[in-house]
Design a protein around this motif. Sequence first.
Motif, PDB file in Angstrom:
ATOM      1  N   ASP A  80     -12.670  -0.006 -23.182  1.00 54.67           N
ATOM      2  CA  ASP A  80     -11.959  -0.185 -24.530  1.00 54.67           C
ATOM      3  C   ASP A  80     -10.535   0.913 -24.556  1.00 54.67           C
ATOM      4  N   GLY A  81     -10.372   1.604 -23.562  1.00 50.37           N
ATOM      5  CA  GLY A  81      -9.446   2.642 -23.394  1.00 50.37           C
ATOM      6  C   GLY A  81      -9.948   3.872 -24.154  1.00 50.37           C
ATOM      7  N   ALA A  82     -11.347   4.150 -24.530  1.00 47.71           N
ATOM      8  CA  ALA A  82     -11.721   5.198 -25.277  1.00 47.71           C
ATOM      9  C   ALA A  82     -11.861   6.165 -23.882  1.00 47.71           C
ATOM     10  N   ILE A  83     -11.605   7.657 -24.542  1.00 44.57           N
ATOM     11  CA  ILE A  83     -11.472   8.814 -23.384  1.00 44.57           C
ATOM     12  C   ILE A  83     -12.766   9.596 -23.706  1.00 44.57           C
ATOM     13  N   GLU A  84     -13.478   9.585 -22.639  1.00 41.39           N
ATOM     14  CA  GLU A  84     -14.678  10.366 -22.722  1.00 41.39           C
ATOM     15  C   GLU A  84     -14.655  11.517 -22.026  1.00 41.39           C
ATOM     16  N   ILE A  85     -15.182  12.834 -22.606  1.00 43.52           N
ATOM     17  CA  ILE A  85     -15.063  14.191 -21.700  1.00 43.52           C
ATOM     18  C   ILE A  85     -16.493  14.715 -22.113  1.00 43.52           C
ATOM     19  N   GLY A  86     -17.023  15.151 -21.006  1.00 45.12           N
ATOM     20  CA  GLY A  86     -18.147  15.862 -20.588  1.00 45.12           C
ATOM     21  C   GLY A  86     -17.742  17.391 -20.426  1.00 45.12           C
ATOM     22  N   GLN A  87     -18.432  18.409 -21.252  1.00 46.36           N
ATOM     23  CA  GLN A  87     -18.164  19.853 -20.899  1.00 46.36           C
ATOM     24  C   GLN A  87     -19.572  20.546 -20.712  1.00 46.36           C
ATOM     25  N   GLN A  88     -19.801  20.798 -19.508  1.00 42.66           N
ATOM     26  CA  GLN A  88     -21.025  21.364 -19.278  1.00 42.66           C
ATOM     27  C   GLN A  88     -20.823  23.134 -19.288  1.00 42.66           C
ATOM     28  N   HIS A  89     -21.508  23.714 -20.428  1.00 41.21           N
ATOM     29  CA  HIS A  89     -21.446  24.958 -20.586  1.00 41.21           C
ATOM     30  C   HIS A  89     -22.620  25.635 -19.814  1.00 41.21           C
ATOM     31  N   VAL A  90     -22.889  26.839 -19.776  1.00 39.25           N
ATOM     32  CA  VAL A  90     -23.982  27.535 -19.127  1.00 39.25           C
ATOM     33  C   VAL A  90     -25.263  27.220 -19.790  1.00 39.25           C
ATOM     34  N   ARG A  91     -25.098  27.235 -21.203  1.00 43.35           N
ATOM     35  CA  ARG A  91     -26.532  26.694 -21.931  1.00 43.35           C
ATOM     36  C   ARG A  91     -26.417  25.629 -23.056  1.00 43.35           C
ATOM     37  N   ALA A  92     -25.463  24.815 -22.673  1.00 41.19           N
ATOM     38  CA  ALA A  92     -24.979  23.671 -23.628  1.00 41.19           C
ATOM     39  C   ALA A  92     -24.388  22.504 -22.746  1.00 41.19           C
ATOM     40  N   HIS A  93     -24.197  21.530 -23.564  1.00 39.23           N
ATOM     41  CA  HIS A  93     -23.390  20.451 -23.070  1.00 39.23           C
ATOM     42  C   HIS A  93     -22.722  19.801 -24.419  1.00 39.23           C
ATOM     43  N   THR A  94     -21.460  19.461 -24.268  1.00 41.94           N
ATOM     44  CA  THR A  94     -20.824  18.854 -25.194  1.00 41.94           C
ATOM     45  C   THR A  94     -20.107  17.431 -24.731  1.00 41.94           C
ATOM     46  N   ARG A  95     -20.232  16.343 -25.322  1.00 35.76           N
ATOM     47  CA  ARG A  95     -19.624  15.078 -25.221  1.00 35.76           C
ATOM     48  C   ARG A  95     -18.702  14.677 -26.113  1.00 35.76           C
ATOM     49  N   LEU A  96     -17.443  14.433 -25.618  1.00 38.38           N
ATOM     50  CA  LEU A  96     -16.430  13.943 -26.810  1.00 38.38           C
ATOM     51  C   LEU A  96     -15.911  12.553 -26.399  1.00 38.38           C
ATOM     52  N   VAL A  97     -15.806  11.643 -27.554  1.00 43.12           N
ATOM     53  CA  VAL A  97     -15.078  10.310 -27.377  1.00 43.12           C
ATOM     54  C   VAL A  97     -13.869  10.345 -28.214  1.00 43.12           C
ATOM     55  N   TRP A  98     -12.782  10.412 -27.762  1.00 38.89           N
ATOM     56  CA  TRP A  98     -11.440  10.002 -28.472  1.00 38.89           C
ATOM     57  C   TRP A  98     -11.057   8.708 -28.266  1.00 38.89           C
ATOM     58  N   LYS A  99     -10.781   7.841 -29.403  1.00 40.48           N
ATOM     59  CA  LYS A  99     -10.202   6.676 -29.625  1.00 40.48           C
ATOM     60  C   LYS A  99      -8.849   6.627 -30.231  1.00 40.48           C
ATOM     61  N   GLU A 100      -7.888   5.904 -29.816  1.00 41.75           N
ATOM     62  CA  GLU A 100      -6.590   5.480 -30.553  1.00 41.75           C
ATOM     63  C   GLU A 100      -6.955   4.683 -31.813  1.00 41.75           C
ATOM     64  N   ILE A 101      -6.304   5.572 -33.085  1.00 39.23           N
ATOM     65  CA  ILE A 101      -6.437   4.533 -34.311  1.00 39.23           C
ATOM     66  C   ILE A 101      -5.213   4.594 -34.785  1.00 39.23           C
ATOM     67  N   ASP A 102      -4.649   3.783 -35.238  1.00 39.43           N
ATOM     68  CA  ASP A 102      -3.328   3.753 -35.675  1.00 39.43           C
ATOM     69  C   ASP A 102      -2.238   4.531 -35.174  1.00 39.43           C
ATOM     70  N   GLY A 103      -2.122   4.640 -33.795  1.00 36.51           N
ATOM     71  CA  GLY A 103      -1.384   5.587 -33.227  1.00 36.51           C
ATOM     72  C   GLY A 103      -1.531   7.170 -33.035  1.00 36.51           C
ATOM     73  N   LYS A 104      -2.765   7.377 -33.384  1.00 29.35           N
ATOM     74  CA  LYS A 104      -3.321   8.809 -33.319  1.00 29.35           C
ATOM     75  C   LYS A 104      -4.734   8.555 -32.578  1.00 29.35           C
ATOM     76  N   TRP A 105      -4.828   9.641 -31.625  1.00 32.32           N
ATOM     77  CA  TRP A 105      -6.089   9.818 -31.324  1.00 32.32           C
ATOM     78  C   TRP A 105      -6.960  10.715 -32.001  1.00 32.32           C
ATOM     79  N   CYS A 106      -8.199   9.990 -32.240  1.00 35.96           N
ATOM     80  CA  CYS A 106      -9.100  10.338 -33.371  1.00 35.96           C
ATOM     81  C   CYS A 106     -10.402  10.564 -32.591  1.00 35.96           C
ATOM     82  N   LEU A 107     -11.247  11.638 -33.075  1.00 38.32           N
ATOM     83  CA  LEU A 107     -12.547  11.822 -32.481  1.00 38.32           C
ATOM     84  C   LEU A 107     -13.419  10.644 -33.037  1.00 38.32           C
ATOM     85  N   ALA A 108     -13.962   9.895 -32.028  1.00 37.39           N
ATOM     86  CA  ALA A 108     -15.039   8.981 -32.300  1.00 37.39           C
ATOM     87  C   ALA A 108     -16.548   9.347 -32.449  1.00 37.39           C
ATOM     88  N   ASN A 109     -16.827  10.313 -31.563  1.00 37.29           N
ATOM     89  CA  ASN A 109     -18.123  10.794 -31.310  1.00 37.29           C
ATOM     90  C   ASN A 109     -18.133  12.206 -30.763  1.00 37.29           C
TER      91      ASN A 109
END
Length: 168
Positions: A80-109
């Motif tokens: 769908d064109g959503a950008i997914e980023i995984g960040q593995q830290h030493v003691r944590a993990h972060t997952r971000l999903v960015w989607k384009e909404i009305d010409g701006k990239w917004c955090l979806a999850n």
Amino acid sequence: MFAAKLPSGAKQLASAQRGNVFAAIFESETKDGNYTEAVRWLCIGNEVSPQNFSVQVTDQALYTSNGFRPVEVELSIDEDGAIEIGQQHVRAHTRLVWKEIDGKWCLANKDFAGVEAHQFVTEKYDALTEEYVVTKSLMSEDEPYFRQCSSVKTLVTLGTYCNGQILT
């Protein structure tokens, strides 16, 4: 596409393309006292018309990395064109999903799980349900002792997201 918006010498860590969406993660090293720190740049471009691109670049969307707190990154674009980023830290993990909404990239999850100050912490943000939920539990306990659920009506854009912090 992104070079003019990045510091000179920035090196590419990851890139992805699907359809008319292009994304890349670059890093540039800075000195923080006696330590060298890698600042991560998230670069997103999408083709709005033939050979005409909308480009957004920020150094605020990803965690920094250094020898004491290394952060590994993964980047992908779904069908769908959503950008997914995984960040593995030493003691944590972060997952971000960015989607384009009305010409701006917004955090979806956003999903974060990790250990902070001898506590297990989770953060979950979902733009669709407009919820941001934080839980904290002791490492020795299964059930959280703290849970906060906030309603987030404003979209978090790439330009307003600041190094892992979200509206609460």
